[in-house]
Design an enzyme around this catalytic site. Sequence first.
Site, PDB file in Angstrom:
ATOM      1  N   ASP A 182       0.911  -1.435  -0.536  1.00 13.12           N
ATOM      2  CA  ASP A 182       0.333   0.246   0.003  1.00 13.12           C
ATOM      3  C   ASP A 182       0.884   1.349  -0.244  1.00 13.12           C
ATOM      4  O   ASP A 182       1.820   1.114   1.277  1.00 13.12           O
ATOM      5  CB  ASP A 182      -0.760   0.214   1.248  1.00 13.12           C
ATOM      6  CG  ASP A 182      -1.390   1.028   0.948  1.00 13.12           C
ATOM      7  OD1 ASP A 182      -2.489   1.289   0.100  1.00 13.12           O
ATOM      8  OD2 ASP A 182      -1.409   1.999   1.946  1.00 13.12           O
ATOM      9  N   TYR A 206       2.600   9.681  -0.485  1.00 13.17           N
ATOM     10  CA  TYR A 206       4.122   9.198  -0.214  1.00 13.17           C
ATOM     11  C   TYR A 206       5.972   9.261  -0.554  1.00 13.17           C
ATOM     12  O   TYR A 206       6.839   9.051  -0.136  1.00 13.17           O
ATOM     13  CB  TYR A 206       3.799   8.418   0.489  1.00 13.17           C
ATOM     14  CG  TYR A 206       2.859   7.513   1.017  1.00 13.17           C
ATOM     15  CD1 TYR A 206       1.841   8.280   1.692  1.00 13.17           C
ATOM     16  CD2 TYR A 206       2.166   5.943   1.559  1.00 13.17           C
ATOM     17  CE1 TYR A 206       1.171   8.202   2.244  1.00 13.17           C
ATOM     18  CE2 TYR A 206       1.115   5.816   2.272  1.00 13.17           C
ATOM     19  CZ  TYR A 206      -0.062   6.559   2.392  1.00 13.17           C
ATOM     20  OH  TYR A 206      -1.013   6.860   3.580  1.00 13.17           O
ATOM     21  N   LYS A 216      -2.678   5.351  -3.400  1.00 19.65           N
ATOM     22  CA  LYS A 216      -3.568   7.041  -3.805  1.00 19.65           C
ATOM     23  C   LYS A 216      -3.768   7.619  -4.413  1.00 19.65           C
ATOM     24  O   LYS A 216      -2.410   8.253  -4.485  1.00 19.65           O
ATOM     25  CB  LYS A 216      -3.458   6.918  -2.194  1.00 19.65           C
ATOM     26  CG  LYS A 216      -4.060   5.313  -1.099  1.00 19.65           C
ATOM     27  CD  LYS A 216      -3.564   6.070   0.312  1.00 19.65           C
ATOM     28  CE  LYS A 216      -3.271   5.091   1.007  1.00 19.65           C
ATOM     29  NZ  LYS A 216      -2.158   4.272   1.135  1.00 19.65           N
ATOM     30  N   HIS A 271      -7.616   9.756  -1.446  1.00 22.83           N
ATOM     31  CA  HIS A 271      -6.394   9.196  -0.343  1.00 22.83           C
ATOM     32  C   HIS A 271      -7.432   9.750   1.601  1.00 22.83           C
ATOM     33  O   HIS A 271      -7.412   9.697   1.734  1.00 22.83           O
ATOM     34  CB  HIS A 271      -5.359  10.443  -0.762  1.00 22.83           C
ATOM     35  CG  HIS A 271      -4.409   9.828   0.598  1.00 22.83           C
ATOM     36  ND1 HIS A 271      -2.996   9.446   0.208  1.00 22.83           N
ATOM     37  CD2 HIS A 271      -4.740   9.969   1.297  1.00 22.83           C
ATOM     38  CE1 HIS A 271      -2.437   9.378   1.063  1.00 22.83           C
ATOM     39  NE2 HIS A 271      -2.724   9.300   2.288  1.00 22.83           N
ATOM     40  N   ILE A 299      -2.447  -2.816   7.185  1.00 20.74           N
ATOM     41  CA  ILE A 299      -1.360  -2.315   6.051  1.00 20.74           C
ATOM     42  C   ILE A 299      -0.147  -2.312   7.352  1.00 20.74           C
ATOM     43  O   ILE A 299       0.056  -0.854   6.798  1.00 20.74           O
ATOM     44  CB  ILE A 299      -2.113  -1.657   4.991  1.00 20.74           C
ATOM     45  CG1 ILE A 299      -2.983  -0.599   5.734  1.00 20.74           C
ATOM     46  CG2 ILE A 299      -2.579  -2.061   3.865  1.00 20.74           C
ATOM     47  CD1 ILE A 299      -2.798   0.551   4.511  1.00 20.74           C
ATOM     48  N   LYS A 317       3.089  -0.126   8.619  1.00 22.32           N
ATOM     49  CA  LYS A 317       4.565  -0.391   8.162  1.00 22.32           C
ATOM     50  C   LYS A 317       4.877  -0.716   9.110  1.00 22.32           C
ATOM     51  O   LYS A 317       5.262  -0.316  10.743  1.00 22.32           O
ATOM     52  CB  LYS A 317       3.825   0.756   8.115  1.00 22.32           C
ATOM     53  CG  LYS A 317       5.550   2.107   7.256  1.00 22.32           C
ATOM     54  CD  LYS A 317       5.999   2.622   8.317  1.00 22.32           C
ATOM     55  CE  LYS A 317       7.432   2.885   8.330  1.00 22.32           C
ATOM     56  NZ  LYS A 317       8.386   3.970   9.404  1.00 22.32           N
ATOM     57  N   SER A 318       6.616  -1.011   8.603  1.00 18.83           N
ATOM     58  CA  SER A 318       7.602  -0.796   9.205  1.00 18.83           C
ATOM     59  C   SER A 318       8.833  -0.746   8.386  1.00 18.83           C
ATOM     60  O   SER A 318       8.362  -1.726   7.004  1.00 18.83           O
ATOM     61  CB  SER A 318       7.753  -2.094  10.101  1.00 18.83           C
ATOM     62  OG  SER A 318       9.277  -2.158  10.832  1.00 18.83           O
ATOM     63  N   ARG A 346      10.935  -6.609  11.887  1.00 18.23           N
ATOM     64  CA  ARG A 346       9.592  -5.842  11.989  1.00 18.23           C
ATOM     65  C   ARG A 346       8.405  -6.553  11.098  1.00 18.23           C
ATOM     66  O   ARG A 346       7.057  -7.021  11.291  1.00 18.23           O
ATOM     67  CB  ARG A 346       9.165  -4.500  12.643  1.00 18.23           C
ATOM     68  CG  ARG A 346      10.025  -4.818  13.737  1.00 18.23           C
ATOM     69  CD  ARG A 346       9.651  -3.117  13.929  1.00 18.23           C
ATOM     70  NE  ARG A 346       9.529  -2.790  15.160  1.00 18.23           N
ATOM     71  CZ  ARG A 346      10.171  -1.476  16.294  1.00 18.23           C
ATOM     72  NH1 ARG A 346       9.636  -0.209  14.891  1.00 18.23           N
ATOM     73  NH2 ARG A 346      10.356  -0.911  17.496  1.00 18.23           N
ATOM     74  N   ASN A 358       5.602  -8.731  11.421  1.00 21.24           N
ATOM     75  CA  ASN A 358       3.837  -8.468  11.080  1.00 21.24           C
ATOM     76  C   ASN A 358       3.008  -9.163  10.297  1.00 21.24           C
ATOM     77  O   ASN A 358       1.875  -9.608  10.383  1.00 21.24           O
ATOM     78  CB  ASN A 358       4.154  -7.217  11.312  1.00 21.24           C
ATOM     79  CG  ASN A 358       4.306  -5.850  12.121  1.00 21.24           C
ATOM     80  OD1 ASN A 358       4.281  -6.035  12.978  1.00 21.24           O
ATOM     81  ND2 ASN A 358       4.864  -4.785  11.532  1.00 21.24           N
TER      82      ASN A 358
HETATM   83  P1  NDP Z   1       1.318   0.925  11.843  1.00 24.41           P
HETATM   84  O1  NDP Z   1      -0.102   1.027  12.169  1.00 24.41           O
HETATM   85  O2  NDP Z   1       2.025   0.889  10.420  1.00 24.41           O
HETATM   86  O3  NDP Z   1       2.484   1.489  12.438  1.00 24.41           O
HETATM   87  C1  NDP Z   1       4.097   1.588  11.875  1.00 24.41           C
HETATM   88  C2  NDP Z   1       5.088   1.700  13.142  1.00 24.41           C
HETATM   89  O4  NDP Z   1       5.118   1.331  14.551  1.00 24.41           O
HETATM   90  C3  NDP Z   1       6.125   2.550  12.390  1.00 24.41           C
HETATM   91  O5  NDP Z   1       6.026   3.452  13.403  1.00 24.41           O
HETATM   92  C4  NDP Z   1       7.169   1.490  12.407  1.00 24.41           C
HETATM   93  O6  NDP Z   1       8.359   1.295  12.878  1.00 24.41           O
HETATM   94  C5  NDP Z   1       6.416   0.715  14.252  1.00 24.41           C
HETATM   95  N1  NDP Z   1       5.880  -0.977  13.989  1.00 24.41           N
HETATM   96  C6  NDP Z   1       6.142  -1.600  12.733  1.00 24.41           C
HETATM   97  N2  NDP Z   1       6.201  -2.700  13.409  1.00 24.41           N
HETATM   98  C7  NDP Z   1       6.121  -2.718  14.679  1.00 24.41           C
HETATM   99  C8  NDP Z   1       5.961  -3.784  15.952  1.00 24.41           C
HETATM  100  N3  NDP Z   1       6.494  -5.071  15.084  1.00 24.41           N
HETATM  101  N4  NDP Z   1       6.462  -3.621  16.330  1.00 24.41           N
HETATM  102  C9  NDP Z   1       6.659  -2.352  17.460  1.00 24.41           C
HETATM  103  N5  NDP Z   1       6.876  -1.283  16.129  1.00 24.41           N
HETATM  104  C10 NDP Z   1       6.492  -1.497  15.373  1.00 24.41           C
HETATM  105  O7  NDP Z   1       1.277   2.685  11.324  1.00 24.41           O
HETATM  106  P2  NDP Z   1       1.758   4.118  10.079  1.00 24.41           P
HETATM  107  O8  NDP Z   1       0.518   5.356  10.114  1.00 24.41           O
HETATM  108  O9  NDP Z   1       2.424   3.525   8.902  1.00 24.41           O
HETATM  109  O10 NDP Z   1       0.209   3.070   9.469  1.00 24.41           O
HETATM  110  C11 NDP Z   1       0.073   1.759   8.788  1.00 24.41           C
HETATM  111  C12 NDP Z   1       0.098   1.985   6.943  1.00 24.41           C
HETATM  112  O11 NDP Z   1      -1.063   2.895   6.023  1.00 24.41           O
HETATM  113  C13 NDP Z   1       0.687   3.280   5.826  1.00 24.41           C
HETATM  114  O12 NDP Z   1       2.249   2.905   6.034  1.00 24.41           O
HETATM  115  C14 NDP Z   1      -0.410   3.599   5.190  1.00 24.41           C
HETATM  116  O13 NDP Z   1       0.597   2.546   4.064  1.00 24.41           O
HETATM  117  C15 NDP Z   1      -1.125   3.533   5.677  1.00 24.41           C
HETATM  118  N6  NDP Z   1      -1.639   5.053   5.853  1.00 24.41           N
HETATM  119  C16 NDP Z   1      -3.009   5.959   5.284  1.00 24.41           C
HETATM  120  C17 NDP Z   1      -3.569   7.052   5.774  1.00 24.41           C
HETATM  121  C18 NDP Z   1      -4.794   7.055   4.594  1.00 24.41           C
HETATM  122  O14 NDP Z   1      -4.658   8.492   5.378  1.00 24.41           O
HETATM  123  N7  NDP Z   1      -4.788   6.677   4.035  1.00 24.41           N
HETATM  124  C19 NDP Z   1      -2.507   7.877   6.991  1.00 24.41           C
HETATM  125  C20 NDP Z   1      -1.465   6.909   7.537  1.00 24.41           C
HETATM  126  C21 NDP Z   1      -1.009   5.604   7.291  1.00 24.41           C
HETATM  127  P3  NDP Z   1       9.751   0.954  12.031  1.00 24.41           P
HETATM  128  O15 NDP Z   1       9.376   1.308  11.203  1.00 24.41           O
HETATM  129  O16 NDP Z   1      10.681   2.042  12.863  1.00 24.41           O
HETATM  130  O17 NDP Z   1       9.694  -0.268  12.130  1.00 24.41           O
END
Ligand code: NDP
Length: 293
Positions: free
Chosen positions: A45, A50, A75, A108, A237, A239-240, A245, A249
Amino acid sequence: MTETKIVLNNGVDMPAIGLGVFQTPPEATTDAVTEALRVGYRHIDTAAAYLNEREVGEGIRRSGIDRDDIFLETKVWISDYGYDATLHAFDKSAAKLGVERIDLLILHQALPSRFDLTLDAYRALEQLLADGKVRAIGVSNFMPEHLDGLLNATDVVPAVNQIELHPYFQQPAVQKADTEHGIVTQAWSPIGGITSYRDAPKSTFQDPTLLEIARQHGKSAAQVMLRWHLQHGRSVIPKSTKPARIAENFDVFDFELTREQIAAIDALDTGVRGGPDPDSITLETFGRDIPEA
Ligand code: NDP
């Protein structure tokens, strides 16, 4: 066992878990995508806004996995809303991704103060669908009244509504509206990332209820949250950029939450969103130029 795929309202299969790449810097995106595909993800995604679509495409090519086996979602940003502008937004995204066809293309945000433009953008998505350039279309951050406005004025019911959804913000009214219309709810910030990287009062990763359920299964809080979504029938979806991680996930298909555990997580909803209020999105405040390919 929970299915790894969700069937959309037009019959297209979507892998339930995708890798999110919001805030993944372009220079880290290709590696994150190849790593995710290596450990079994088949859904990515991204978004024009982005600014990492090019690197997502590169990751897909480098993975060596057949393009047709990967579900690619992106998006259209609000600055590209309008019938012709949104058709052109597809061309920009497809060229940056290096693909002929996008699996799921979504708006979006709604633009409540320019809903006419939002509708024109969606009509362009309908055209792209009819032309076979996208396999499914949808929306993001649409509240029930935005969905009603869209459904009253257009023909194709969105396949997906991607919204903020984690244990601390569950949007039951939006989920209900999605379900009533046959729209799959896709959770953004599914593990509550926004409760950590924005200054929220508490982070889902430290939640005692989630940590206790995680302990009972020998899993992490993140895995418990993802499992909770999947058992509710939602797409996620996470993100890491970190390989461990990314793998963690995706490793959520070998355990099952009990009814009581699901109810305990349902009860964590605070009703407080982390992201912007969808009604506050305007071209003036959130507009940004999306570069040509
Ligand atoms: P997430 O809930 O996916 O969390 C991501 C955060 O958590 C990052 O800081 C990551 O850090 C950390 N993380 C990931 N896996 C773990 C784990 N297993 N344990 C502990 N920490 C973890 O949040 P997002 O806001 O990134 O949302 C995910 C996706 O949703 C986005 O990437 C995007 O594709 C979408 N999105 C869409 C939006 C919209 O308006 N449509 C708005 C926001 C997001 P690190 O990378 O350092 O691991």
